[in-house]
Scaffold this motif. Structure first.
Motif, PDB file in Angstrom:
ATOM      1  N   SER A 147       0.830  -1.206   0.000  1.00  0.00           N
ATOM      2  CA  SER A 147       0.000   0.000   0.000  1.00  0.00           C
ATOM      3  C   SER A 147       0.870   1.264   0.000  1.00  0.00           C
ATOM      4  O   SER A 147       0.512   2.278  -0.607  1.00  0.00           O
ATOM      5  CB  SER A 147      -0.924   0.005   1.217  1.00  0.00           C
ATOM      6  OG  SER A 147      -1.883  -1.023   1.125  1.00  0.00           O
ATOM      7  N   ALA A 168       1.953   1.759  -3.539  1.00  0.00           N
ATOM      8  CA  ALA A 168       0.838   2.268  -4.335  1.00  0.00           C
ATOM      9  C   ALA A 168       0.536   3.729  -3.981  1.00  0.00           C
ATOM     10  O   ALA A 168       0.230   4.549  -4.857  1.00  0.00           O
ATOM     11  CB  ALA A 168      -0.400   1.404  -4.108  1.00  0.00           C
ATOM     12  N   TYR A 169       0.623   4.055  -2.702  1.00  0.00           N
ATOM     13  CA  TYR A 169       0.360   5.419  -2.227  1.00  0.00           C
ATOM     14  C   TYR A 169       1.358   6.401  -2.842  1.00  0.00           C
ATOM     15  O   TYR A 169       0.974   7.453  -3.375  1.00  0.00           O
ATOM     16  CB  TYR A 169       0.464   5.449  -0.697  1.00  0.00           C
ATOM     17  CG  TYR A 169       0.211   6.805  -0.079  1.00  0.00           C
ATOM     18  CD1 TYR A 169      -1.052   7.163   0.356  1.00  0.00           C
ATOM     19  CD2 TYR A 169       1.262   7.724   0.091  1.00  0.00           C
ATOM     20  CE1 TYR A 169      -1.284   8.412   0.938  1.00  0.00           C
ATOM     21  CE2 TYR A 169       1.043   8.960   0.662  1.00  0.00           C
ATOM     22  CZ  TYR A 169      -0.231   9.301   1.084  1.00  0.00           C
ATOM     23  OH  TYR A 169      -0.451  10.531   1.650  1.00  0.00           O
ATOM     24  N   ALA A 212       0.785   6.941  -6.512  1.00  0.00           N
ATOM     25  CA  ALA A 212      -0.385   7.780  -6.752  1.00  0.00           C
ATOM     26  C   ALA A 212      -0.074   9.249  -6.508  1.00  0.00           C
ATOM     27  O   ALA A 212      -0.505  10.129  -7.263  1.00  0.00           O
ATOM     28  CB  ALA A 212      -1.542   7.325  -5.851  1.00  0.00           C
ATOM     29  N   LEU A 246      -6.520   8.561  -3.443  1.00  0.00           N
ATOM     30  CA  LEU A 246      -5.635   7.942  -2.455  1.00  0.00           C
ATOM     31  C   LEU A 246      -6.429   7.088  -1.470  1.00  0.00           C
ATOM     32  O   LEU A 246      -5.968   6.042  -1.007  1.00  0.00           O
ATOM     33  CB  LEU A 246      -4.855   9.023  -1.689  1.00  0.00           C
ATOM     34  CG  LEU A 246      -3.825   9.835  -2.485  1.00  0.00           C
ATOM     35  CD1 LEU A 246      -3.245  10.943  -1.618  1.00  0.00           C
ATOM     36  CD2 LEU A 246      -2.706   8.937  -2.995  1.00  0.00           C
ATOM     37  N   LYS A 259      -8.791   5.203  -2.001  1.00  0.00           N
ATOM     38  CA  LYS A 259      -9.188   3.917  -2.566  1.00  0.00           C
ATOM     39  C   LYS A 259      -8.108   2.848  -2.386  1.00  0.00           C
ATOM     40  O   LYS A 259      -8.361   1.672  -2.637  1.00  0.00           O
ATOM     41  CB  LYS A 259      -9.499   4.079  -4.061  1.00  0.00           C
ATOM     42  CG  LYS A 259     -10.670   5.019  -4.344  1.00  0.00           C
ATOM     43  CD  LYS A 259     -10.877   5.207  -5.847  1.00  0.00           C
ATOM     44  CE  LYS A 259     -12.021   6.188  -6.126  1.00  0.00           C
ATOM     45  NZ  LYS A 259     -12.196   6.404  -7.589  1.00  0.00           N
ATOM     46  N   ILE A 260      -6.926   3.252  -1.970  1.00  0.00           N
ATOM     47  CA  ILE A 260      -5.836   2.301  -1.758  1.00  0.00           C
ATOM     48  C   ILE A 260      -6.082   1.548  -0.450  1.00  0.00           C
ATOM     49  O   ILE A 260      -6.498   2.133   0.557  1.00  0.00           O
ATOM     50  CB  ILE A 260      -4.484   3.037  -1.716  1.00  0.00           C
ATOM     51  CG1 ILE A 260      -4.224   3.744  -3.055  1.00  0.00           C
ATOM     52  CG2 ILE A 260      -3.339   2.074  -1.398  1.00  0.00           C
ATOM     53  CD1 ILE A 260      -3.011   4.654  -3.040  1.00  0.00           C
ATOM     54  N   SER A 261      -5.819   0.278  -0.462  1.00  0.00           N
ATOM     55  CA  SER A 261      -6.077  -0.565   0.708  1.00  0.00           C
ATOM     56  C   SER A 261      -5.342  -0.045   1.942  1.00  0.00           C
ATOM     57  O   SER A 261      -4.125   0.171   1.912  1.00  0.00           O
ATOM     58  CB  SER A 261      -5.622  -2.006   0.422  1.00  0.00           C
ATOM     59  OG  SER A 261      -5.767  -2.822   1.570  1.00  0.00           O
TER      60      SER A 261
END
Length: 586
Positions: free
Chosen positions: A491, A494-495, A498, A508, A510-512
């Motif tokens: 995460s 991914a963060y 983004a 942001l 929507k990221i787990s």
């Protein structure tokens, strides 16, 4: 060919050279203010010329100050592409153009260079404003940068028209004309992006309006000495035939290749690649070859007179000018991004206004310095105090954190104001300290080109240091903070991806595992990481400040040169007249 033939040819060339250099020049000696016509400085020609110079400078500063802050928006609109070139070509063309405009207008007369230069800027801005691809916009910006050489020639254009003692004040008045773009360019272009349908294109529309207005004013009011007023009955073709074309080639090729190589390094090509090393080395040797050629060859009108570099007042002033500009150009890039990344908290227009502090500081300093410097005197000591203030202020920026925006803004403004004041002293010094005022354009142009070239080197150093430090801080501070907050490694990756892509808080979320608290912690971590990276830049600035301080000790106190002498006058009739005694145009 026999040795005797070679000797004969050499002697013939020497005779032609000597005859060429002895051609009469009707505008040769300094006049006194008492010889200036009554109400000359209140005449429509002089006042109109002043407005032309001011608006020309406004357009020229706007070609960089309004475009550099919105490169991302332009790329998003007509990219993707090598958007960084939009600012690089401006600085390269300006560096090349300043010496050419100064020296060639010294030789052939200034009027049509400045009318043509401003029209060229209008054409370049028109091309860029209608561009649908990055390469077309870059092509337009090339012309904008070349045109800017006329605007940045203000110091000798207005300087030669007023008494030596008024040159500081004349520059200060012209600086007021540049304030809208030099000072508020970042806010204006940001407002165009946020609040107009045409967005970034309006920045170029404004440049079109300014350049066309300047061209019209030059056409109506600017009548400096023409070619024949400078050279009597001599012919233009004689001077064209004997022009320093070899020097021009070495100068243009050397400066372009050298700056090009530096600009490519770390952004387009790795620093160790041939694409960087080759142009830097070739460019350097071309410039060395230029200096050797200008020193050894017999040239009727050298592009770069070597004797200027033997003049301590000119050389020391030009170097201090260049190092001061290094602060301006570096902070013009660093501070707006620092304001946006560390202090704006997503407020785009606030960042735009905060980004104007560098331009406002420099311009305010130039106005204050131009107004007060002569009355204070002791120019060397003024410079030492101003450079010390600037160096200490930028050094103190290392103490700033995401929680001290007002302190950072105050220090940046103080530093750049001091630099602007110093520039208001050394730029006129570059043309006051020379021995022959017929070389005022050449000397000021060379100083301007040195300013652009050296500041490009400094900006490259700043950019390399910042890029390296940002990579380190962002990759350590942010993951550490997010890990401590409980976000998983996938995460976190991914963060950060983004955020790099400019995603919104909604995206942001929507990221787990990402919550509002995580976003707040991440935002704070980015601010801290960026602040740490910029801190390194301000440590680097101390080195440039110390170097400028050393060079300033060699600037002479030239108070005695501030006399009532005037280098030249405008022709108030707007027509050439002939002198019955020798039938030469004057």
């Amino acid at each position: 060919m026999a040795a005797s033939d070679i000797d004969a040819a050499a002697k013939a060339a020497d005779v032609e050279y000597d005859e060429y250099r002895q051609q009469p020049a009707a505008v040769a000696a300094l006049g006194d203010i008492d010889e200036v016509p009554k109400n000359y400085y209140y005449s429509p020609r002089f006042i109109g010329t002043g407005f032309a110079i001011g608006i020309n400078l406004l357009a020229s500063t706007g070609g960089f100050a309004m475009i550099a802050p919105i490169l991302g928006e332009i790329d998003a609109s007509i990219g993707p592409g090598s958007i960084i070139w939009l600012s690089l070509v401006y600085t390269m063309m300006l560096a090349v153009g300043l010496t050419l405009v100064g020296q060639m207008s010294d030789v052939f007369g200034r009027r049509y260079f400045f009318i043509g230069g401003t029209l060229l800027g209008a054409v370049g801005a028109t091309i860029a404003s209608r561009a649908q691809t990055i390469p077309v916009a870059i092509g337009g910006e090339v012309l904008v940068g070349l045109s800017a050489a006329t605007g940045y020639s203000y110091a000798f254009v207005i300087g030669e028209l007023v008494p030596m003692k008024w040159r500081f004040l004349a520059n200060a008045i012209i600086f007021w004309g540049s304030m809208p773009t030099a000072g508020f360019g970042s806010a204006i272009s940001t407002a165009f992006v946020l609040y107009t349908e045409q967005g970034w294109r309006w920045a170029y529309y404004l440049l079109i309006i300014a350049n066309v207005t300047a061209a019209a004013l030059y056409s109506l009011f600017y009548f400096p000495p023409s070619f024949h007023q400078k050279h009597g009955a001599d012919t233009i073709m004689r001077w064209v035939k004997n022009y320093d074309y070899i020097g021009m080639f070495l100068y243009v090729a050397g400066l372009l290749l050298f700056i090009l190589g530096l600009s490519w390094g770390g952004s387009i090509y790795p620093w160790k690649s041939a694409g960087v090393i080759a142009p830097v080395i070739i460019g350097f040797f071309c410039l060395v070859g230029l200096m050797v050629y200008e020193a050894k060859a017999k040239i009727a009108e050298p592009l770069v007179p070597i004797h200027l570099f033997k003049n301590r007042g000119f050389l020391a002033s030009a170097i201090v000018l260049s190092l001061g500009a290094s602060v301006y150009y570096s902070q013009a890039i660093v501070w707006p991004s620092m304001a946006a990344n560390v202090y704006s908290n997503g407020r785009a227009m606030w960042a735009g206004w905060a980004g104007t502090l560098v331009g406002i500081g420099i311009t305010a300093g130039e106005i204050i310095g131009g107004t007060l410097a002569k009355h204070i005197g002791f120019f060397k000591y003024q410079l030492l105090v101003l450079i010390t203030i600037s160096t200490i202020s930028l050094g103190a920026m290392t103490t700033c954190t995401p929680d001290t925006p007002k302190t950072a803004m105050g220090l940046v403004f103080l530093a750049t104001t001091a630099v602007g004041w110093a520039e208001a002293i050394v730029l006129p010094a570059c043309n006051i300290c020379i021995e022959d005022q017929n070389e005022i354009g050449t000397a000021t142009g060379i100083a301007g080109s040195m300013r652009s070239a050296i500041s490009t080197v400094a900006s490259t150093i700043y950019s390399v240091v910042l890029a390296s430090r940002e990579t380190t801080t962002l990759s350590t501070v942010v993951p550490k903070a997010l890990t401590k907050a409980g976000l998983s490694a996938p995460s976190i990756e991914a963060y950060m991806a983004a955020v790099a892509a400019g995603e919104t808080a909604t995206d942001l979320g929507k990221i787990s595992g990402v919550t509002a608290d995580i976003i707040a912690i991440g935002s704070r971590a980015y601010q801290v990481a960026y602040a740490d990276a910029y801190r390194t830049i301000f440590f680097t600035s101390i080195a440039f400040g110390v170097l400028a301080l050393i060079c300033a000790t060699f600037v002479p106190n030239f108070d005695a040169l501030l006399t009532d002498k005037v280098a030249t006058q405008l022709n108030l009739s707007g027509k050439e007249v002939t002198t019955p005694a020798n039938d030469e145009k004057v």
